[in-house]
Design a protein around this motif. Structure first.
Motif, PDB file in Angstrom:
ATOM      1  N   SER A   1      -2.910  10.877  -9.305  1.00 41.20           N
ATOM      2  CA  SER A   1      -4.198  10.778  -8.055  1.00 41.20           C
ATOM      3  C   SER A   1      -5.017  11.855  -8.255  1.00 41.20           C
ATOM      4  O   SER A   1      -5.944  11.799  -8.288  1.00 41.20           O
ATOM      5  CB  SER A   1      -3.953   9.960  -7.300  1.00 41.20           C
ATOM      6  OG  SER A   1      -2.954  10.740  -6.552  1.00 41.20           O
TER       7      SER A   1
ATOM      8  N   SER B   1      -8.871  10.724  -1.729  1.00 36.94           N
ATOM      9  CA  SER B   1      -7.677   8.927  -2.014  1.00 36.94           C
ATOM     10  C   SER B   1      -8.899   8.057  -1.953  1.00 36.94           C
ATOM     11  O   SER B   1      -9.533   8.342  -0.807  1.00 36.94           O
ATOM     12  CB  SER B   1      -6.316   9.299  -0.450  1.00 36.94           C
ATOM     13  OG  SER B   1      -6.329   8.087  -1.117  1.00 36.94           O
ATOM     14  N   GLU B   2      -8.600   7.551  -3.009  1.00 39.07           N
ATOM     15  CA  GLU B   2      -8.867   6.221  -2.839  1.00 39.07           C
ATOM     16  C   GLU B   2      -8.376   4.793  -2.379  1.00 39.07           C
ATOM     17  O   GLU B   2      -8.973   3.611  -2.498  1.00 39.07           O
ATOM     18  CB  GLU B   2      -8.881   5.713  -4.368  1.00 39.07           C
ATOM     19  CG  GLU B   2     -10.079   7.038  -5.041  1.00 39.07           C
ATOM     20  CD  GLU B   2     -11.550   6.588  -5.294  1.00 39.07           C
ATOM     21  OE1 GLU B   2     -12.130   5.912  -4.663  1.00 39.07           O
ATOM     22  OE2 GLU B   2     -11.390   8.107  -4.813  1.00 39.07           O
ATOM     23  N   ASN B   3      -7.274   5.623  -1.578  1.00 36.48           N
ATOM     24  CA  ASN B   3      -6.430   4.539  -0.775  1.00 36.48           C
ATOM     25  C   ASN B   3      -6.683   4.076   0.306  1.00 36.48           C
ATOM     26  O   ASN B   3      -7.341   4.953   0.932  1.00 36.48           O
ATOM     27  CB  ASN B   3      -5.005   5.131  -1.359  1.00 36.48           C
ATOM     28  CG  ASN B   3      -4.795   4.774  -2.609  1.00 36.48           C
ATOM     29  OD1 ASN B   3      -4.378   3.398  -3.246  1.00 36.48           O
ATOM     30  ND2 ASN B   3      -4.203   6.180  -2.764  1.00 36.48           N
ATOM     31  N   GLU B   4      -6.536   2.946   1.031  1.00 39.97           N
ATOM     32  CA  GLU B   4      -6.587   2.148   2.347  1.00 39.97           C
ATOM     33  C   GLU B   4      -6.239   3.592   2.855  1.00 39.97           C
ATOM     34  O   GLU B   4      -4.993   4.093   3.243  1.00 39.97           O
ATOM     35  CB  GLU B   4      -6.383   1.383   2.759  1.00 39.97           C
ATOM     36  CG  GLU B   4      -6.492   0.889   3.862  1.00 39.97           C
ATOM     37  CD  GLU B   4      -5.698  -1.263   4.421  1.00 39.97           C
ATOM     38  OE1 GLU B   4      -6.202  -1.221   5.317  1.00 39.97           O
ATOM     39  OE2 GLU B   4      -6.417  -1.349   3.144  1.00 39.97           O
TER      40      GLU B   4
ATOM     41  N   SER C   1      -2.062   3.909   4.462  1.00 40.66           N
ATOM     42  CA  SER C   1      -1.064   3.120   3.456  1.00 40.66           C
ATOM     43  C   SER C   1      -0.397   4.087   2.638  1.00 40.66           C
ATOM     44  O   SER C   1      -0.435   5.261   2.904  1.00 40.66           O
ATOM     45  CB  SER C   1      -2.403   2.224   2.177  1.00 40.66           C
ATOM     46  OG  SER C   1      -2.428   3.611   1.283  1.00 40.66           O
TER      47      SER C   1
ATOM     48  N   LEU D   1       0.135   4.600  -0.596  1.00 34.34           N
ATOM     49  CA  LEU D   1      -0.398   5.041  -1.468  1.00 34.34           C
ATOM     50  C   LEU D   1      -1.089   6.292  -0.654  1.00 34.34           C
ATOM     51  O   LEU D   1      -1.092   7.349  -1.452  1.00 34.34           O
ATOM     52  CB  LEU D   1      -0.976   4.220  -2.650  1.00 34.34           C
ATOM     53  CG  LEU D   1      -0.579   3.495  -3.434  1.00 34.34           C
ATOM     54  CD1 LEU D   1      -1.349   2.517  -4.312  1.00 34.34           C
ATOM     55  CD2 LEU D   1       0.805   4.476  -4.110  1.00 34.34           C
ATOM     56  N   TRP D   2      -1.412   6.143  -0.026  1.00 37.52           N
ATOM     57  CA  TRP D   2      -2.438   7.149   1.074  1.00 37.52           C
ATOM     58  C   TRP D   2      -1.071   7.923   1.640  1.00 37.52           C
ATOM     59  O   TRP D   2      -1.735   9.438   1.112  1.00 37.52           O
ATOM     60  CB  TRP D   2      -3.432   6.804   2.369  1.00 37.52           C
ATOM     61  CG  TRP D   2      -4.303   8.039   2.664  1.00 37.52           C
ATOM     62  CD1 TRP D   2      -5.324   7.771   1.980  1.00 37.52           C
ATOM     63  CD2 TRP D   2      -3.538   8.027   4.418  1.00 37.52           C
ATOM     64  NE1 TRP D   2      -5.840   8.572   3.304  1.00 37.52           N
ATOM     65  CE2 TRP D   2      -4.971   8.942   4.722  1.00 37.52           C
ATOM     66  CE3 TRP D   2      -2.710   8.406   4.870  1.00 37.52           C
ATOM     67  CZ2 TRP D   2      -4.835   9.543   5.530  1.00 37.52           C
ATOM     68  CZ3 TRP D   2      -2.548   9.438   6.236  1.00 37.52           C
ATOM     69  CH2 TRP D   2      -3.827  10.681   6.127  1.00 37.52           C
TER      70      TRP D   2
ATOM     71  N   ASP E   1      -0.238  10.495  -1.398  1.00 38.27           N
ATOM     72  CA  ASP E   1      -1.522  11.138  -1.605  1.00 38.27           C
ATOM     73  C   ASP E   1      -1.778  12.252  -0.716  1.00 38.27           C
ATOM     74  O   ASP E   1      -1.548  13.490  -0.734  1.00 38.27           O
ATOM     75  CB  ASP E   1      -3.123  10.778  -1.703  1.00 38.27           C
ATOM     76  CG  ASP E   1      -3.059   9.637  -2.577  1.00 38.27           C
ATOM     77  OD1 ASP E   1      -3.048  10.129  -4.019  1.00 38.27           O
ATOM     78  OD2 ASP E   1      -3.983   9.210  -2.428  1.00 38.27           O
TER      79      ASP E   1
END
Length: 193
Positions: free
Chosen positions: A60, A100-103, A106, A108-109, A112
Motif C-alpha cells: 500500500s 491509509s485508505e483503510n478504516e 482496522s 489493515l490500518w 499501514d
C-alpha cells in the motif's frame, strides 16, 4: 594450479569472515546535539530508499516524506515558542505521515501504521550506518499534529507518524553507549515448544 586457486579462495574467504561488521541498527542512538556540518544529500537519498523497503502488507506504500526547507523549518521551530531556541539548533528535519485508505484502527490500518514506523526506523538506521545521528521527536515537540501537518502542507487524510531530527552528531555514534533496557531480551522473550 588448482591447489593455488583453492588456497587463494580459502584465504579470501578467511579474510572476509574476519572483517569486523557493525550492524547499523546497533549504532542508532537518539541524538539531540548536532554540528553545523551538512549531511551529504546522497546519504539522505539512500536513507529514503532504505525507508521504502520497509515491510508493507499489500504494498500500500502508506508513507509520505517531507523534508522542509529553511522557511518551513523556521515555521516548525516556531510552533512551540517555549522550545524554539532548541529546535533552531537542529540542522535537518524529516516529517513522515501515513496515507491509509483503510478504516482507522482496522487491521489493515494498523498494518499501514506499522509499515510507516518500520520505514522511519529504516531511515534512521541507514543514516546511522553513515555516521549520521537522528532522533524521533514527534510527541516531544509539544505541538498538535494538525499544526505540524499544516506546516508541511500534508495531503488530505494524512496522519502524522514522525518528526525526525537528523544531522552530524557532536559525538560519534560508534562507541556511544545505548541507554539500558529495563527488561532486555530475556525479560521480553518467551520461547515456545
Amino acid at each position: 594450479m588448482i591447489r593455488s586457486l583453492l588456497f587463494i579462495s580459502a584465504l579470501i574467504a578467511s579474510s572476509v569472515n574476519s572483517l569486523a561488521f557493525t550492524n547499523p541498527a546497533t549504532l542508532r542512538r537518539s541524538v539531540a546535539r548536532f554540528t553545523d556540518a551538512p549531511v551529504d544529500s546522497t546519504v539522505v537519498d539512500a536513507a529514503l530508499e532504505a525507508a521504502i523497503l520497509a515491510p508493507n502488507h499489500f504494498m500500500s506504500e502508506p508513507w509520505r516524506f517531507y523534508i522542509p526547507g529553511p522557511q518551513t523549518t523556521a515555521s516548525l521551530c516556531n510552533l512551540n515558542p517555549e522550545k524554539t531556541k532548541m529546535f533552531e539548533k537542529v540542522p535537518n528535519w524529516l516529517v513522515v505521515t501515513m496515507k491509509s485508505e483503510n478504516e482507522k484502527h482496522s487491521k489493515l490500518w494498523l498494518e499501514d501504521l506499522s509499515a510507516v514506523s518500520c520505514a522511519v526506523q529504516n531511515f534512521m538506521t541507514s543514516l546511522a550506518g553513515e555516521g549520521v545521528g537522528s532522533k524521533w521527536m514527534t510527541g516531544a515537540l509539544g505541538s498538535p499534529p494538525e499544526a505540524i501537518l499544516g506546516t508541511v502542507k500534508a495531503g488530505e487524510g494524512e496522519e502524522l507518524v514522525a518528526a525526525v531530527w537528523f544531522g552530524i552528531p557532536e559525538k560519534e555514534l560508534e562507541g556511544a553507549k545505548a541507554p539500558p533496557r529495563k527488561l532486555g531480551v530475556a525479560g521480553t522473550l518467551t520461547k515456545l515448544d
